[in-house]
Design a protein around this motif. Structure first.
Motif, PDB file in Angstrom:
ATOM      1  N   ARG A 245       0.835  -1.209   0.000  1.00 10.62           N
ATOM      2  CA  ARG A 245       0.000   0.000   0.000  1.00 10.62           C
ATOM      3  C   ARG A 245       0.869   1.259   0.000  1.00 10.62           C
ATOM      4  NH1 ARG A 245      -3.711  -1.448   3.950  1.00 10.62           N
ATOM      5  NH2 ARG A 245      -2.340  -0.684   5.578  1.00 10.62           N
ATOM      6  N   ALA A 246       2.064   1.160   0.561  1.00 12.91           N
ATOM      7  CA  ALA A 246       2.983   2.304   0.561  1.00 12.91           C
ATOM      8  C   ALA A 246       3.770   2.406  -0.740  1.00 12.91           C
ATOM      9  CB  ALA A 246       3.950   2.192   1.746  1.00 12.91           C
ATOM     10  N   VAL A 247       3.866   1.313  -1.482  1.00 10.44           N
ATOM     11  CA  VAL A 247       4.640   1.295  -2.725  1.00 10.44           C
ATOM     12  C   VAL A 247       3.811   1.739  -3.920  1.00 10.44           C
ATOM     13  CG1 VAL A 247       5.901  -0.210  -4.340  1.00 10.44           C
ATOM     14  CG2 VAL A 247       6.189  -0.503  -1.874  1.00 10.44           C
ATOM     15  N   ASP A 248       2.542   1.335  -3.957  1.00 15.95           N
ATOM     16  CA  ASP A 248       1.711   1.618  -5.131  1.00 15.95           C
ATOM     17  C   ASP A 248       1.581   3.110  -5.443  1.00 15.95           C
ATOM     18  OD1 ASP A 248       1.150  -0.952  -6.133  1.00 15.95           O
ATOM     19  OD2 ASP A 248      -0.382  -1.277  -4.617  1.00 15.95           O
ATOM     20  N   PRO A 249       1.460   4.006  -4.456  1.00 21.14           N
ATOM     21  CA  PRO A 249       1.440   5.427  -4.802  1.00 21.14           C
ATOM     22  C   PRO A 249       2.735   5.903  -5.452  1.00 21.14           C
ATOM     23  CG  PRO A 249       0.548   5.087  -2.604  1.00 21.14           C
ATOM     24  CD  PRO A 249       1.157   3.790  -3.032  1.00 21.14           C
TER      25      PRO A 249
ATOM     26  N   LEU B   3      -5.848   3.780  -9.396  1.00 23.71           N
ATOM     27  CA  LEU B   3      -7.127   3.151  -9.064  1.00 23.71           C
ATOM     28  C   LEU B   3      -6.915   1.728  -8.556  1.00 23.71           C
ATOM     29  CD1 LEU B   3      -9.325   4.356 -12.062  1.00 23.71           C
ATOM     30  CD2 LEU B   3      -9.640   4.973  -9.654  1.00 23.71           C
ATOM     31  N   TYR B   4      -6.059   1.003  -9.247  1.00 22.12           N
ATOM     32  CA  TYR B   4      -5.799  -0.387  -8.869  1.00 22.12           C
ATOM     33  C   TYR B   4      -5.155  -0.470  -7.487  1.00 22.12           C
ATOM     34  CZ  TYR B   4      -3.332  -4.875  -8.794  1.00 22.12           C
ATOM     35  OH  TYR B   4      -2.836  -6.099  -8.434  1.00 22.12           O
ATOM     36  N   GLY B   5      -4.128   0.347  -7.258  1.00 19.84           N
ATOM     37  CA  GLY B   5      -3.437   0.319  -5.970  1.00 19.84           C
ATOM     38  C   GLY B   5      -4.338   0.737  -4.826  1.00 19.84           C
ATOM     39  N   ALA B   6      -5.192   1.730  -5.078  1.00 18.77           N
ATOM     40  CA  ALA B   6      -6.114   2.176  -4.029  1.00 18.77           C
ATOM     41  C   ALA B   6      -7.091   1.075  -3.661  1.00 18.77           C
ATOM     42  CB  ALA B   6      -6.860   3.422  -4.501  1.00 18.77           C
ATOM     43  N   GLU B   7      -7.547   0.320  -4.643  1.00 15.25           N
ATOM     44  CA  GLU B   7      -8.466  -0.785  -4.382  1.00 15.25           C
ATOM     45  C   GLU B   7      -7.771  -1.907  -3.623  1.00 15.25           C
ATOM     46  OE1 GLU B   7     -11.719  -2.896  -3.988  1.00 15.25           O
ATOM     47  OE2 GLU B   7     -11.781  -0.988  -5.053  1.00 15.25           O
ATOM     48  N   GLU B   8      -6.604  -2.325  -4.099  1.00 19.34           N
ATOM     49  CA  GLU B   8      -5.903  -3.435  -3.472  1.00 19.34           C
ATOM     50  C   GLU B   8      -5.468  -3.105  -2.050  1.00 19.34           C
ATOM     51  OE1 GLU B   8      -5.114  -6.672  -4.631  1.00 19.34           O
ATOM     52  OE2 GLU B   8      -6.701  -6.102  -6.021  1.00 19.34           O
ATOM     53  N   GLY B   9      -5.139  -1.851  -1.815  1.00 21.51           N
ATOM     54  CA  GLY B   9      -4.613  -1.463  -0.516  1.00 21.51           C
ATOM     55  C   GLY B   9      -5.580  -1.620   0.634  1.00 21.51           C
ATOM     56  N   ARG B  10      -6.857  -1.802   0.354  1.00 25.05           N
ATOM     57  CA  ARG B  10      -7.854  -1.967   1.411  1.00 25.05           C
ATOM     58  C   ARG B  10      -8.143  -3.432   1.744  1.00 25.05           C
ATOM     59  NH1 ARG B  10     -13.031   1.013  -0.647  1.00 25.05           N
ATOM     60  NH2 ARG B  10     -12.640  -0.375  -2.412  1.00 25.05           N
ATOM     61  N   HIS B  11      -7.581  -4.336   0.976  1.00 26.86           N
ATOM     62  CA  HIS B  11      -8.006  -5.730   1.085  1.00 26.86           C
ATOM     63  C   HIS B  11      -7.455  -6.463   2.298  1.00 26.86           C
ATOM     64  CE1 HIS B  11      -9.148  -6.019  -3.464  1.00 26.86           C
ATOM     65  NE2 HIS B  11      -9.903  -5.203  -2.772  1.00 26.86           N
ATOM     66  N   ASP B  12      -6.505  -5.861   3.008  1.00 30.78           N
ATOM     67  CA  ASP B  12      -6.005  -6.542   4.205  1.00 30.78           C
ATOM     68  C   ASP B  12      -7.118  -6.756   5.231  1.00 30.78           C
ATOM     69  OD1 ASP B  12      -6.076  -3.756   4.531  1.00 30.78           O
ATOM     70  OD2 ASP B  12      -4.518  -3.768   6.074  1.00 30.78           O
ATOM     71  N   ARG B  13      -8.100  -5.862   5.245  1.00 29.79           N
ATOM     72  CA  ARG B  13      -9.175  -5.992   6.221  1.00 29.79           C
ATOM     73  C   ARG B  13     -10.102  -7.160   5.909  1.00 29.79           C
ATOM     74  NH1 ARG B  13      -7.607  -4.910  10.514  1.00 29.79           N
ATOM     75  NH2 ARG B  13      -9.759  -4.918  11.255  1.00 29.79           N
TER      76      ARG B  13
ATOM     77  N   HIS C 276     -12.109 -11.431  -1.657  1.00 31.93           N
ATOM     78  CA  HIS C 276     -10.923 -10.895  -2.332  1.00 31.93           C
ATOM     79  C   HIS C 276     -10.757 -11.515  -3.704  1.00 31.93           C
ATOM     80  CE1 HIS C 276      -6.424 -10.673  -2.946  1.00 31.93           C
ATOM     81  NE2 HIS C 276      -6.737  -9.414  -2.752  1.00 31.93           N
ATOM     82  N   LEU C 277     -10.898 -12.830  -3.783  1.00 32.40           N
ATOM     83  CA  LEU C 277     -10.797 -13.520  -5.066  1.00 32.40           C
ATOM     84  C   LEU C 277     -11.904 -13.098  -6.019  1.00 32.40           C
ATOM     85  CD1 LEU C 277      -9.849 -17.183  -4.066  1.00 32.40           C
ATOM     86  CD2 LEU C 277      -8.402 -15.531  -5.248  1.00 32.40           C
ATOM     87  N   ALA C 278     -13.106 -12.933  -5.486  1.00 29.38           N
ATOM     88  CA  ALA C 278     -14.246 -12.569  -6.329  1.00 29.38           C
ATOM     89  C   ALA C 278     -14.057 -11.191  -6.952  1.00 29.38           C
ATOM     90  CB  ALA C 278     -15.526 -12.612  -5.520  1.00 29.38           C
ATOM     91  N   LEU C 279     -13.538 -10.247  -6.178  1.00 26.05           N
ATOM     92  CA  LEU C 279     -13.285  -8.914  -6.713  1.00 26.05           C
ATOM     93  C   LEU C 279     -12.243  -8.965  -7.824  1.00 26.05           C
ATOM     94  CD1 LEU C 279     -13.247  -6.657  -3.530  1.00 26.05           C
ATOM     95  CD2 LEU C 279     -14.809  -6.473  -5.466  1.00 26.05           C
ATOM     96  N   ASP C 280     -11.187  -9.726  -7.586  1.00 25.00           N
ATOM     97  CA  ASP C 280     -10.129  -9.840  -8.589  1.00 25.00           C
ATOM     98  C   ASP C 280     -10.655 -10.467  -9.875  1.00 25.00           C
ATOM     99  OD1 ASP C 280      -8.415  -8.731  -6.784  1.00 25.00           O
ATOM    100  OD2 ASP C 280      -7.414 -10.597  -6.233  1.00 25.00           O
ATOM    101  N   GLU C 281     -11.481 -11.507  -9.723  1.00 28.60           N
ATOM    102  CA  GLU C 281     -12.020 -12.179 -10.897  1.00 28.60           C
ATOM    103  C   GLU C 281     -13.029 -11.289 -11.620  1.00 28.60           C
ATOM    104  OE1 GLU C 281     -14.335 -16.347 -12.105  1.00 28.60           O
ATOM    105  OE2 GLU C 281     -13.757 -15.946 -10.028  1.00 28.60           O
TER     106      GLU C 281
END
Length: 267
Positions: free
Chosen positions: A69-73, A92-102, A183-188
């Motif tokens: 999450r710190a690298v994508d920006p 957009l992609y990094g912002a979306e992925e960065g929330r998935h830890d929760r 997480h998988l469903a969003l990616d797919e």
């Protein structure tokens, strides 16, 4: 389930012949992982399920997402003046992925872990090395390695996680893996594998770039294997476990050497 905001704007797969080569290499990496890393085959065997391994694997996934999450920006910023469209897409992609830890945290809550316990765990050495590689390559050549890591993780997650989750659910219940499934469903749903591939292909111009892609991919895979070895050793083997019983590729450097030689043979 919330819909992803990083929609795939590409209608065709870019550089399909190169992608075929990369797909073949990734399939070989996957086969080698199951065949040569002790404990990996247990991820497909319900009788070998280990709750500590399940928890530690999910925690490390959270740690990796948080660090990325710190690298994508920084990736998006690099492209801001060089390729504004790529800057927007990766942002957009990094912002979306960065929330998935929760999502993974939610699953761990259901098996008794608190946020305090999760976030108190230090990353594996392999994860530290991976993030060091991101910052080193960002400083010396640009964000290609960091971007390739996104593609690699999307690809490998799609190949391995459904089977792993099927096994895990037999022990923890389907309700307790909803985060990982979401997480998988969003990616797919967003076709992240091809989307990230196409973003990267915007900056792959010639054969030399393709070779550098393969070099980065091989190193990133080696660090994934090393990460699994570390997590398996710290949970299933426990303190004082015999690391020599794992894989000949346990040290990160050895993993890299072995996989690079196999990658060369494969292509």
């Amino acid at each position: 389930m919330p819909r992803s905001k990083s929609y795939n704007t590409y209608s065709n797969l870019q550089r399909p012949e190169f992608r075929k080569r990369v797909d073949e290499l990734l399939l070989k990496f996957e086969r080698d992982f199951y065949e040569k890393s002790k404990g990996a085959e247990g991820m497909l065997d319900a009788a070998k399920f280990d709750m500590d391994l399940y928890k530690r694997h999910n925690v490390e996934t959270m740690i990796r997402i948080g660090l990325k999450r710190a690298v994508d920006p920084l990736i998006a910023n690099y492209w801001a003046t060089r390729d504004p469209q790529l800057c927007k897409e990766w942002g957009l992609y990094g912002a979306e992925e960065g929330r998935h830890d929760r999502m993974f945290a939610g699953d761990l809550h259901k098996v008794g872990m608190t946020d305090e316990e999760m976030y108190a765990i230090r990353p594996t050495f392999a994860t530290e090395l991976l993030n060091g590689y991101f910052y080193y390559t960002l400083a010396t050549e640009g964000p290609l390695a960091s971007m390739i890591s996104g593609f690699y993780l999307e690809y490998i997650a799609g190949k391995t996680q459904p089977d792993w989750l099927d096994i895990m659910e037999q022990h923890v219940g389907a309700n307790n893996t909803k985060g990982a499934r979401a997480h998988l469903a969003l990616d797919e749903d967003d076709d992240h594998v091809d989307m990230v591939w196409n973003m990267i292909m915007r900056v792959i111009k010639d054969e030399a770039d393709e070779e550098r892609f393969v070099e980065h991919l091989t190193k990133i895979n080696s660090l994934f294997v090393s990460y699994f070895v570390e997590v398996y050793a710290s949970t299933v083997l426990g303190a004082g476990g015999d690391l020599s019983a794992l894989t000949q590729a346990a040290p990160a450097a050895a993993v890299q050497t072995n996989l690079q030689s196999r990658a060369t043979a494969a292509v």
